[in-house]
Design an enzyme around this catalytic site. Structure first.
Site, PDB file in Angstrom:
ATOM      1  N   HIS A 191     114.508  -9.028   7.659  1.00 29.93           N
ATOM      2  CA  HIS A 191     113.806 -10.311   7.881  1.00 29.93           C
ATOM      3  C   HIS A 191     112.820 -10.505   6.782  1.00 29.93           C
ATOM      4  O   HIS A 191     111.830 -11.567   6.911  1.00 29.93           O
ATOM      5  CB  HIS A 191     112.904 -10.156   9.316  1.00 29.93           C
ATOM      6  CG  HIS A 191     111.645  -9.210   9.141  1.00 29.93           C
ATOM      7  ND1 HIS A 191     111.921  -7.958   9.233  1.00 29.93           N
ATOM      8  CD2 HIS A 191     110.772  -9.441   9.667  1.00 29.93           C
ATOM      9  CE1 HIS A 191     110.685  -7.567   9.335  1.00 29.93           C
ATOM     10  NE2 HIS A 191     109.968  -8.274   9.511  1.00 29.93           N
ATOM     11  N   THR A 225     113.772  -3.700   6.652  1.00 30.54           N
ATOM     12  CA  THR A 225     114.420  -4.615   7.383  1.00 30.54           C
ATOM     13  C   THR A 225     114.915  -5.720   6.665  1.00 30.54           C
ATOM     14  O   THR A 225     114.441  -6.036   5.594  1.00 30.54           O
ATOM     15  CB  THR A 225     113.320  -5.197   8.463  1.00 30.54           C
ATOM     16  OG1 THR A 225     112.250  -5.419   7.793  1.00 30.54           O
ATOM     17  CG2 THR A 225     112.993  -3.994   9.387  1.00 30.54           C
ATOM     18  N   SER A 264     101.770 -12.483   8.318  1.00 28.92           N
ATOM     19  CA  SER A 264     102.001 -13.639   7.401  1.00 28.92           C
ATOM     20  C   SER A 264     102.567 -14.861   8.116  1.00 28.92           C
ATOM     21  O   SER A 264     102.229 -15.867   7.640  1.00 28.92           O
ATOM     22  CB  SER A 264     102.498 -13.317   6.094  1.00 28.92           C
ATOM     23  OG  SER A 264     101.820 -12.238   5.268  1.00 28.92           O
ATOM     24  N   PHE A 265     103.484 -14.332   9.149  1.00 30.45           N
ATOM     25  CA  PHE A 265     104.249 -15.479   9.588  1.00 30.45           C
ATOM     26  C   PHE A 265     103.128 -16.337  10.360  1.00 30.45           C
ATOM     27  O   PHE A 265     103.146 -17.827  10.448  1.00 30.45           O
ATOM     28  CB  PHE A 265     105.121 -14.915  10.734  1.00 30.45           C
ATOM     29  CG  PHE A 265     105.894 -15.818  11.310  1.00 30.45           C
ATOM     30  CD1 PHE A 265     107.075 -16.055  10.868  1.00 30.45           C
ATOM     31  CD2 PHE A 265     105.787 -16.468  12.444  1.00 30.45           C
ATOM     32  CE1 PHE A 265     108.009 -17.385  11.192  1.00 30.45           C
ATOM     33  CE2 PHE A 265     106.855 -17.253  13.313  1.00 30.45           C
ATOM     34  CZ  PHE A 265     107.865 -17.544  12.593  1.00 30.45           C
ATOM     35  N   ALA A 267     100.146 -10.546   2.635  1.00 26.01           N
ATOM     36  CA  ALA A 267     101.244  -9.798   2.088  1.00 26.01           C
ATOM     37  C   ALA A 267     102.417  -9.886   2.842  1.00 26.01           C
ATOM     38  O   ALA A 267     102.180  -9.547   3.994  1.00 26.01           O
ATOM     39  CB  ALA A 267     100.645  -8.392   1.562  1.00 26.01           C
ATOM     40  N   VAL A 268     103.614  -9.589   2.080  1.00 27.34           N
ATOM     41  CA  VAL A 268     104.707  -9.308   2.736  1.00 27.34           C
ATOM     42  C   VAL A 268     105.445  -8.168   2.032  1.00 27.34           C
ATOM     43  O   VAL A 268     105.597  -8.464   1.124  1.00 27.34           O
ATOM     44  CB  VAL A 268     105.939 -10.597   3.186  1.00 27.34           C
ATOM     45  CG1 VAL A 268     107.053 -10.450   3.563  1.00 27.34           C
ATOM     46  CG2 VAL A 268     105.121 -11.715   3.535  1.00 27.34           C
ATOM     47  N   ILE A 269     105.921  -7.209   3.031  1.00 26.13           N
ATOM     48  CA  ILE A 269     106.251  -6.099   2.559  1.00 26.13           C
ATOM     49  C   ILE A 269     107.877  -6.038   2.793  1.00 26.13           C
ATOM     50  O   ILE A 269     108.101  -5.953   3.932  1.00 26.13           O
ATOM     51  CB  ILE A 269     105.612  -4.729   2.903  1.00 26.13           C
ATOM     52  CG1 ILE A 269     104.076  -4.885   2.344  1.00 26.13           C
ATOM     53  CG2 ILE A 269     106.158  -3.344   2.223  1.00 26.13           C
ATOM     54  CD1 ILE A 269     103.163  -4.029   2.856  1.00 26.13           C
TER      55      ILE A 269
END
Length: 83
Positions: free
Chosen positions: A45, A43, A13-14, A37-39
Site C-alpha cells: 500500500h 506491504t 501521512s494519509f 514520511a511514507v516508508i
C-alpha cells in the site's frame, strides 16, 4: 488574528490533507507546511498512501485557498528514514 506557528500531529501521512484543509479553512494561517514520511516496508500500500498524501495536500490548498506546502518524503525502510 494570524498565528505564527502551531504543530498538529496526525495518525499518518494519509490524514495530512484532511487536517491541512481544516486548518486552512479556519483562516488562522497564511500557509500550512505538511511534513511527513511514507516508508515502503513489506506491504503493497506504499504507493497508494504516498499518492493519497500528495493529492490530499494539493486538494487542501485548492479547497481552502491557503498555500499547503508538500513535505512528505518517501523512504524504502526505517533506517533510510532515520538517516
Amino acid at each position: 488574528m494570524i498565528v505564527l506557528h502551531r504543530v498538529v500531529w496526525v495518525p499518518g501521512s494519509f490524514e495530512i490533507g484532511l487536517v491541512a484543509e481544516k486548518l486552512g479553512k479556519s483562516r488562522k494561517y497564511q500557509a500550512i507546511l505538511c511534513i511527513g514520511a511514507v516508508i515502503r516496508g513489506d506491504t503493497s500500500h506504499y504507493d497508494a498512501v504516498a499518492n493519497s498524501a500528495a493529492s490530499g495536500v494539493l486538494s487542501a490548498g485548492l479547497n481552502s485557498g491557503v498555500p499547503c506546502i508538500f513535505g512528505v518524503l518517501t523512504y524504502d525502510d526505517m533506517e533510510q528514514a532515520l538517516n
